[in-house]
Design an enzyme around this catalytic site. Sequence first.
Site, PDB file in Angstrom:
ATOM      1  N   SER A 136      80.040  43.069  -2.025  1.00  0.00           N
ATOM      2  CA  SER A 136      79.253  44.076  -2.742  1.00  0.00           C
ATOM      3  C   SER A 136      80.029  44.584  -3.949  1.00  0.00           C
ATOM      4  O   SER A 136      81.241  44.357  -4.047  1.00  0.00           O
ATOM      5  CB  SER A 136      78.970  45.240  -1.787  1.00  0.00           C
ATOM      6  OG  SER A 136      78.593  46.420  -2.482  1.00  0.00           O
ATOM      7  N   TYR A 158      80.170  52.313   3.816  1.00  0.00           N
ATOM      8  CA  TYR A 158      79.751  50.977   3.365  1.00  0.00           C
ATOM      9  C   TYR A 158      80.830  50.368   2.468  1.00  0.00           C
ATOM     10  O   TYR A 158      81.193  49.199   2.623  1.00  0.00           O
ATOM     11  CB  TYR A 158      78.438  51.145   2.596  1.00  0.00           C
ATOM     12  CG  TYR A 158      77.780  49.895   2.078  1.00  0.00           C
ATOM     13  CD1 TYR A 158      77.990  49.474   0.766  1.00  0.00           C
ATOM     14  CD2 TYR A 158      76.923  49.144   2.869  1.00  0.00           C
ATOM     15  CE1 TYR A 158      77.367  48.348   0.269  1.00  0.00           C
ATOM     16  CE2 TYR A 158      76.289  48.014   2.376  1.00  0.00           C
ATOM     17  CZ  TYR A 158      76.510  47.622   1.071  1.00  0.00           C
ATOM     18  OH  TYR A 158      75.894  46.499   0.583  1.00  0.00           O
TER      19      TYR A 158
HETATM   20  C1  GCO Z   1      74.123  51.700  -3.237  1.00  0.00           C
HETATM   21  C2  GCO Z   1      73.528  50.312  -3.139  1.00  0.00           C
HETATM   22  C3  GCO Z   1      74.644  49.275  -3.191  1.00  0.00           C
HETATM   23  C4  GCO Z   1      74.036  47.903  -3.311  1.00  0.00           C
HETATM   24  C5  GCO Z   1      75.036  46.779  -3.345  1.00  0.00           C
HETATM   25  C6  GCO Z   1      75.830  46.820  -4.605  1.00  0.00           C
HETATM   26  O1  GCO Z   1      73.638  52.611  -2.559  1.00  0.00           O
HETATM   27  O2  GCO Z   1      75.070  51.842  -4.034  1.00  0.00           O
HETATM   28  O3  GCO Z   1      72.769  50.161  -1.956  1.00  0.00           O
HETATM   29  O4  GCO Z   1      75.436  49.400  -2.057  1.00  0.00           O
HETATM   30  O5  GCO Z   1      73.188  47.671  -2.250  1.00  0.00           O
HETATM   31  O6  GCO Z   1      75.864  46.792  -2.216  1.00  0.00           O
HETATM   32  O7  GCO Z   1      76.669  45.681  -4.618  1.00  0.00           O
END
Ligand code: GCO
Length: 264
Positions: free
Chosen positions: A147, A160
Site C-alpha cells: 500500500s 493499517y
Molecule cells: C486510506 C485508503 C488507503 C488505500 C490504499 C493506499 O484510507 O488511506 O483506504 O489505505 O486503500 O491502501 O495505498
Amino acid sequence: MSIELFNLSGKIALVTGSTHGLGMAMAKAMGRAGATIVVNGNSSQEKIDKALVEYKNEGIHAVGFKFNVADEAQVVSAIAEIKSQVGPIDILVNNAGIIKRTPLEEMEVNDFKQIIDVDLVSPFIVSKHVVKDMMVRKQGKIINICSMMSELGRNTVGAYAAAKGGLKMLTQNMATEWAKHNIQINGIGPGYFATSQTAPIRVDGHPFNEFIVNRTPAGKWGHPDDLGGAAIFLASKASDFVNGHVLYVDGGILATIGKPSNEN
Ligand code: GCO
C-alpha cells in the site's frame, strides 16, 4: 518471445480476497493471460458464486474456495483441497485485507490486533503453507499487496500502516529466505484506487477526494484495471530475476512532495 514472457497458460493462481475490488481486477488480468484462477472469499458462498459467474462470463477458468485466511487450520485444509481438486499453486497473491479508520488514541486494542492479523499475519500464514510445494517444485511466485501506507503514514489508518509497512519488510524477508528455491516474492503497492474500500473517502465533496486528486501527479484515482499489468508481470517469467521488490502503481504519488492546491 516477448509475448511468451507474459503468458500464464497452465499456471494456477490463488488470489485471496478475489470476489471483488482490486483482488478481482488482478485475478481477471492473470486469467486473461491464461492462468486458472482460484477465487477466495470469506464472507459468503453466494458472493463467491456470483464472482465465479463474472469470471466465467469473461472466459476465465475460475474455481472458488471459501476460507478465512486468518485461520491457519482453514488455510491448511483449503490448500490441500485446491491441490487435489485443481493442482499445485504456482502463483499466490496475498490480497485479502481490511482497514479501520480511527485515530490511534481512540482505537480499541482488539481492532488494532484484528487489522494486523488479517493484513500482515494472514499473508505469512498462507505463504508459509503454499511455499512448501513451491520449494519442492523449485518454482513459484508470491505477490503481497502492500500500500501507499507501506511507505507513508496518514491520519486514522495507523494500524493499517503498521500492517502494510510490515508486509513490505515481510516481502523482503521472504525473498531473502526463499529466492534460492527459484521462488520470486514481490509486492504491489497500489496508490489510491476507486474501490468499495475507498468509497467512504471518495464521495463527492469529501475533502480527501480533492486532496488525493491534487496529491496524485496523474491527477485522478486509479481504476482497478490499472493493476492488471503489474500483476501479470510479477506472476510471469518476465520477473524471474526480480525479488523482494515492491512495485508501486500509484500515478506518481511517491515520486513527489505534492503541490499547493492552486498550482497546476
Ligand atoms: C486510506 C485508503 C488507503 C488505500 C490504499 C493506499 O484510507 O488511506 O483506504 O489505505 O486503500 O491502501 O495505498
